[in-house]
Design an enzyme around this catalytic site. Structure first.
Site, PDB file in Angstrom:
ATOM      1  N   TYR A 145       0.849  -1.297  -0.149  1.00  0.00           N
ATOM      2  CA  TYR A 145      -0.175   0.034  -0.009  1.00  0.00           C
ATOM      3  C   TYR A 145       0.805   1.324   0.128  1.00  0.00           C
ATOM      4  O   TYR A 145       0.251   2.371  -0.380  1.00  0.00           O
ATOM      5  CB  TYR A 145      -0.940  -0.142   0.981  1.00  0.00           C
ATOM      6  CG  TYR A 145      -2.157  -0.485   0.983  1.00  0.00           C
ATOM      7  CD1 TYR A 145      -2.285  -1.912   0.706  1.00  0.00           C
ATOM      8  CD2 TYR A 145      -3.335   0.004   1.223  1.00  0.00           C
ATOM      9  CE1 TYR A 145      -3.453  -2.543   0.520  1.00  0.00           C
ATOM     10  CE2 TYR A 145      -4.775  -0.869   0.879  1.00  0.00           C
ATOM     11  CZ  TYR A 145      -4.539  -1.881   0.604  1.00  0.00           C
ATOM     12  OH  TYR A 145      -6.191  -2.599   0.555  1.00  0.00           O
TER      13      TYR A 145
ATOM     14  N   LYS B  57       3.546 -15.293   2.391  1.00  0.00           N
ATOM     15  CA  LYS B  57       3.653 -15.843   1.151  1.00  0.00           C
ATOM     16  C   LYS B  57       5.189 -16.136   1.011  1.00  0.00           C
ATOM     17  O   LYS B  57       5.884 -15.691  -0.109  1.00  0.00           O
ATOM     18  CB  LYS B  57       2.959 -15.145  -0.039  1.00  0.00           C
ATOM     19  CG  LYS B  57       3.214 -15.836  -1.390  1.00  0.00           C
ATOM     20  CD  LYS B  57       1.950 -16.888  -1.481  1.00  0.00           C
ATOM     21  CE  LYS B  57       2.221 -17.681  -2.753  1.00  0.00           C
ATOM     22  NZ  LYS B  57       1.307 -19.017  -2.861  1.00  0.00           N
TER      23      LYS B  57
ATOM     24  N   ASP C 227      -2.508 -18.259   0.528  1.00  0.00           N
ATOM     25  CA  ASP C 227      -3.481 -18.896  -0.305  1.00  0.00           C
ATOM     26  C   ASP C 227      -4.483 -20.015   0.526  1.00  0.00           C
ATOM     27  O   ASP C 227      -5.425 -20.181   0.489  1.00  0.00           O
ATOM     28  CB  ASP C 227      -3.018 -19.473  -1.469  1.00  0.00           C
ATOM     29  CG  ASP C 227      -1.684 -20.113  -1.582  1.00  0.00           C
ATOM     30  OD1 ASP C 227      -1.113 -20.246  -0.400  1.00  0.00           O
ATOM     31  OD2 ASP C 227      -1.226 -20.758  -2.347  1.00  0.00           O
TER      32      ASP C 227
ATOM     33  N   ASP D 110      -6.067  -7.130   3.898  1.00  0.00           N
ATOM     34  CA  ASP D 110      -7.282  -6.637   3.088  1.00  0.00           C
ATOM     35  C   ASP D 110      -8.062  -7.575   2.649  1.00  0.00           C
ATOM     36  O   ASP D 110      -9.327  -7.721   2.761  1.00  0.00           O
ATOM     37  CB  ASP D 110      -6.850  -5.474   2.117  1.00  0.00           C
ATOM     38  CG  ASP D 110      -8.072  -4.802   1.508  1.00  0.00           C
ATOM     39  OD1 ASP D 110      -8.887  -4.502   1.985  1.00  0.00           O
ATOM     40  OD2 ASP D 110      -7.881  -4.877   0.410  1.00  0.00           O
TER      41      ASP D 110
ATOM     42  N   ASP E 210     -11.955  -9.225   4.347  1.00  0.00           N
ATOM     43  CA  ASP E 210     -13.399  -9.240   3.407  1.00  0.00           C
ATOM     44  C   ASP E 210     -13.577 -10.846   3.448  1.00  0.00           C
ATOM     45  O   ASP E 210     -15.014 -11.129   3.456  1.00  0.00           O
ATOM     46  CB  ASP E 210     -13.230  -8.879   1.999  1.00  0.00           C
ATOM     47  CG  ASP E 210     -13.487  -7.386   1.901  1.00  0.00           C
ATOM     48  OD1 ASP E 210     -12.972  -6.724   2.843  1.00  0.00           O
ATOM     49  OD2 ASP E 210     -14.089  -6.907   0.948  1.00  0.00           O
TER      50      ASP E 210
END
Ligand code: IPM
Ligand code: MG
Length: 372
Positions: free
Chosen positions: A145, A196, A229, A253, A257
């Protein structure tokens, strides 16, 4: 009121912002005022977002920014909508990202729980979701970001190319991991760090740093690691396995959701963005519902205010030091839901949907009943 009142209790700046932000925040404010009768606090509303841009040519006017710095906590609605006419730099200057960065709010806490009363509207089967209680901690001021270089450029051959940079220094990783570990000590003592590291160097450093901190200072807690993932899948396959999750800005982020499905709707999720503990013993703090401005339902009076109302519960707990009052508010939301109060986003087929104000009424009525 144009300024905070010295000696008037906890200073809460209220920024409704765009879209449904002002609608849900109006209900959150009613709840805050309910507690205002019991706790020393004051709320000050200031212009922010598109309406401020139209009225005074700035998304985040100087006096609003000054109030952001003067406040003990910010209660934030949403930002987003038709910004086509707003120059990019003005937009950046007023963005929520700037507020997070400027206030040093590096830890974004997004609790996700299952609500038994919403079992019928929850997209996950009750036997999968029941009992879920996750504290998702998202790194909030670094990573993709904010990393530089960034931008869109035109190459010599005329093609356009966009660049963003994922960058993390070990101290940025360490402070948010510390926040997650401290949180876990008051919960089930388990932290799952999500990265990751099979592909990205930032993931390798993330994992090394979290592991070293754990070994050094938090060996009493259980630490596990998960690739992002896999985590996305585990959150909907078996969400009860998690206690505290800590992850980077972008992954947090996305995962938050996704985790919204467990709560029945994104409209149910609150959040707290918190900074380091300052000299006065207090953290800079901004509280906001996780859902965005939802311009498609702006002004219809149907947005679910529970995410905003539960953000007030987080404010009571983390900024007002009133954990018992925060619990009381959560129980009132639970009671309102148990009594059948639903907004459109959480109404199962055949259930009547309340508007935003009526849901605020239902929560306040439940608070009054508890207060007896
Ligand atoms: C969130 C939102 C924001 C983010 C947007 C509105 C910039 O999606 O708080 O999750 O990406 O952080
Ligand atoms: Mg988001």
């Amino acid at each position: 009121m144009t300024d905070f009142n010295a000696g008037g209790g906890l200073k809460i700046l209220v920024l409704g912002g765009d879209g449904v932000g002002p609608e849900v925040i109006a209900q959150a404010l009613r709840v805050l005022h309910w507690f205002g009768g019991r706790l020393p606090l004051q709320a000050l509303e200031m212009p922010y977002g598109l309406s401020a841009w139209r009225a005074e040519g700035a998304i985040l006017p100087a006096r609003t920014l000054a109030a952001v710095h003067a406040a003990d906590a910010v209660l934030f609605g949403a930002i987003g909508g038709d910004y086509a006419g707003v120059p990019v730099d003005v937009r950046r200057e007023g963005s929520i990202l700037r507020l997070r960065r400027e206030l040093g709010l590096y830890a974004n806490l997004r609790p996700v729980r299952h609500w038994p009363a919403l079992a019928r509207s929850c997209p996950l089967r009750a036997e999968v979701a029941a009992g879920t209680d996750i504290a998702l901690v998202r790194e909030n001021t670094g990573g993709l970001y904010f990393g530089t270089p960034r931008g869109i450029e035109t190459l010599a051959d005329g093609r356009r190319q966009a660049v963003n940079t994922q960058r993390y220094a070990s101290d940025e990783i360490e402070r948010v991991a510390r926040f997650a570990f401290d949180l876990a000590r008051g919960r089930q003592h388990r932290v799952c760090s999500v990265d990751k590291s099979n592909v990205l160097e930032t993931g390798v450093l993330w994992r090394e740093t979290v592991t070293a901190l754990h070994r050094r200072e938090y060996a009493d807690l259980t630490l596990s690691h998960m690739l992002v993932d896999n985590c996305a899948m585990q959150l909907v396959r078996a969400p009860t396995q998690f206690d505290v999750i800590v992850t980077d800005n972008m992954f947090g982020d996305i995962l938050s959701d996704g985790a919204g499905a467990v709560a029945g709707s994104l409209g149910m999720l609150p959040s707290a963005s918190l900074g380091a503990i300052g000299a006065n013993g207090r953290r800079n703090a901004l509280y906001e519902p996780v859902h965005g401005s939802a311009p498609d339902i702006e002004g219809l009076g149907i947005a679910n205010p529970i995410g905003a109302i539960l953000s007030v519960a987080m404010l009571l707990k983390h900024s007002a030091g009133a954990a018992a009052e925060a619990d009381r508010l959560e129980r009132a939301v639970e009671a309102a839901l148990a009594a059948g109060a639903r907004c459109a986003d959480i109404a199962a087929p055949g259930e009547a949907a309340l508007g935003t104000v009526a849901m605020g009424d239902a929560v306040i009525a439940a608070l009054d009943r508890q207060a007896g």
